[in-house]
Design a protein around this motif. Sequence first.
Motif, PDB file in Angstrom:
ATOM      1  N   UNK A  14      -7.368   4.389   3.353  1.00 16.17           N
ATOM      2  CA  UNK A  14      -7.011   5.348   4.415  1.00 16.17           C
ATOM      3  C   UNK A  14      -5.596   5.084   4.914  1.00 16.17           C
ATOM      4  N   UNK A  15      -5.234   3.805   5.044  1.00 12.74           N
ATOM      5  CA  UNK A  15      -3.876   3.445   5.461  1.00 12.74           C
ATOM      6  C   UNK A  15      -2.868   4.002   4.453  1.00 12.74           C
ATOM      7  N   UNK A  16      -3.159   3.822   3.166  1.00 12.83           N
ATOM      8  CA  UNK A  16      -2.257   4.293   2.110  1.00 12.83           C
ATOM      9  C   UNK A  16      -2.097   5.814   2.199  1.00 12.83           C
ATOM     10  N   UNK A  59       0.821  -1.213   0.000  1.00 17.53           N
ATOM     11  CA  UNK A  59       0.000   0.000   0.000  1.00 17.53           C
ATOM     12  C   UNK A  59       0.855   1.263   0.000  1.00 17.53           C
ATOM     13  N   UNK A  60       1.938   1.241   0.719  1.00 16.97           N
ATOM     14  CA  UNK A  60       2.791   2.422   0.840  1.00 16.97           C
ATOM     15  C   UNK A  60       3.793   2.523  -0.308  1.00 16.97           C
ATOM     16  N   UNK A  61       4.291   1.380  -0.769  1.00 21.51           N
ATOM     17  CA  UNK A  61       5.390   1.402  -1.739  1.00 21.51           C
ATOM     18  C   UNK A  61       4.970   1.273  -3.200  1.00 21.51           C
ATOM     19  N   UNK A  62       3.703   0.940  -3.479  1.00 22.57           N
ATOM     20  CA  UNK A  62       3.277   0.753  -4.865  1.00 22.57           C
ATOM     21  C   UNK A  62       2.007   1.548  -5.142  1.00 22.57           C
ATOM     22  N   UNK A 109      -5.856  -5.474  -6.356  1.00 27.62           N
ATOM     23  CA  UNK A 109      -4.633  -6.151  -6.787  1.00 27.62           C
ATOM     24  C   UNK A 109      -3.782  -6.562  -5.586  1.00 27.62           C
ATOM     25  N   UNK A 110      -3.686  -5.687  -4.614  1.00 32.60           N
ATOM     26  CA  UNK A 110      -2.908  -6.010  -3.415  1.00 32.60           C
ATOM     27  C   UNK A 110      -3.544  -7.178  -2.684  1.00 32.60           C
TER      28      UNK A 110
END
Length: 104
Positions: A97-99, A61-64, A70-71
Amino acid sequence: LLADVFGFIEERYHERISLRDVASAVNLSPAHLTTTVRRKTGRTVQEWIAERRMAQSRRLLVETDLTVEEIGRKVGYADPVYFVRSFRRTHGATPLRWRRAGRP
Protein backbone atom coordinates in the motif's frame (compact mmCIF):
# COMPACT_ATOMS: atom_id res chain seq x y z
CA LEU A 1 29.48 8.24 21.38
CA LEU A 2 26.25 8.87 19.46
CA ALA A 3 28.19 9.37 16.24
CA ASP A 4 29.84 5.97 16.75
CA VAL A 5 26.50 4.31 17.51
CA PHE A 6 24.80 5.84 14.46
CA GLY A 7 27.85 5.09 12.29
CA PHE A 8 27.70 1.42 13.29
CA ILE A 9 23.96 1.29 12.60
CA GLU A 10 24.46 2.97 9.22
CA GLU A 11 27.17 0.50 8.20
CA ARG A 12 25.31 -2.60 9.34
CA TYR A 13 21.55 -1.96 9.44
CA HIS A 14 21.09 -4.37 6.53
CA GLU A 15 22.68 -7.18 8.55
CA ARG A 16 21.37 -9.01 11.58
CA ILE A 17 22.56 -6.71 14.38
CA SER A 18 21.62 -6.55 18.01
CA LEU A 19 22.00 -4.20 20.91
CA ARG A 20 24.90 -6.38 22.08
CA ASP A 21 26.67 -5.89 18.72
CA VAL A 22 26.32 -2.12 18.90
CA ALA A 23 27.41 -2.03 22.55
CA SER A 24 30.46 -4.14 21.78
CA ALA A 25 31.41 -1.82 18.90
CA VAL A 26 31.44 1.19 21.23
CA ASN A 27 32.94 -0.65 24.22
CA LEU A 28 29.95 -0.32 26.54
CA SER A 29 27.65 -2.80 28.20
CA PRO A 30 24.25 -3.16 26.52
CA ALA A 31 22.53 -1.74 29.61
CA HIS A 32 24.79 1.31 29.80
CA LEU A 33 24.44 1.95 26.07
CA THR A 34 20.65 1.71 26.25
CA THR A 35 20.50 4.14 29.16
CA THR A 36 22.88 6.61 27.54
CA VAL A 37 21.25 6.59 24.09
CA ARG A 38 17.74 6.83 25.50
CA ARG A 39 18.73 9.71 27.80
CA LYS A 40 20.35 11.64 24.95
CA THR A 41 17.85 10.91 22.16
CA GLY A 42 14.62 9.72 23.78
CA ARG A 43 14.80 6.49 21.77
CA THR A 44 16.42 3.09 22.24
CA VAL A 45 19.17 1.63 20.09
CA GLN A 46 16.67 -0.94 18.75
CA GLU A 47 14.31 1.88 17.77
CA TRP A 48 17.14 3.61 15.89
CA ILE A 49 18.02 0.37 14.07
CA ALA A 50 14.37 -0.14 13.12
CA GLU A 51 14.03 3.49 11.98
CA ARG A 52 17.08 3.18 9.71
CA ARG A 53 15.72 -0.02 8.23
CA MET A 54 12.30 1.55 7.68
CA ALA A 55 13.82 4.63 6.01
CA GLN A 56 15.68 2.43 3.53
CA SER A 57 12.67 0.21 2.93
CA ARG A 58 10.50 3.26 2.14
CA ARG A 59 13.10 4.43 -0.37
CA LEU A 60 13.37 1.00 -2.01
CA LEU A 61 9.59 0.63 -2.20
CA VAL A 62 9.23 3.86 -4.15
CA GLU A 63 12.42 3.77 -6.22
CA THR A 64 12.69 0.08 -7.21
CA ASP A 65 10.59 -2.81 -8.41
CA LEU A 66 12.06 -5.22 -5.85
CA THR A 67 9.53 -7.48 -4.18
CA VAL A 68 8.54 -6.79 -0.59
CA GLU A 69 10.41 -9.95 0.44
CA GLU A 70 13.58 -8.79 -1.34
CA ILE A 71 13.35 -5.37 0.27
CA GLY A 72 12.86 -6.92 3.70
CA ARG A 73 15.99 -9.02 3.23
CA LYS A 74 18.00 -6.05 1.93
CA VAL A 75 17.19 -3.99 5.02
CA GLY A 76 17.95 -6.73 7.55
CA TYR A 77 14.73 -8.69 8.04
CA ALA A 78 15.19 -12.43 7.44
CA ASP A 79 11.47 -13.10 7.92
CA PRO A 80 9.24 -11.35 5.35
CA VAL A 81 6.16 -11.70 7.56
CA TYR A 82 7.95 -9.93 10.41
CA PHE A 83 9.07 -7.20 8.00
CA VAL A 84 5.50 -6.59 6.78
CA ARG A 85 4.18 -6.59 10.36
CA SER A 86 6.89 -4.14 11.49
CA PHE A 87 6.31 -1.90 8.49
CA ARG A 88 2.55 -1.84 9.07
CA ARG A 89 3.00 -1.09 12.78
CA THR A 90 5.34 1.80 11.96
CA HIS A 91 3.51 3.31 8.97
CA GLY A 92 -0.10 2.23 9.30
CA ALA A 93 0.00 0.59 5.88
CA THR A 94 1.50 -2.52 4.35
CA PRO A 95 4.60 -2.09 2.18
CA LEU A 96 2.52 -2.68 -0.96
CA ARG A 97 0.00 0.00 0.00
CA TRP A 98 2.90 2.35 0.79
CA ARG A 99 4.41 1.61 -2.64
CA ARG A 100 1.14 2.23 -4.48
CA ALA A 101 0.53 5.49 -2.60
CA GLY A 102 4.06 6.75 -3.23
CA ARG A 103 4.31 6.01 -6.92
CA PRO A 104 3.13 8.44 -9.57
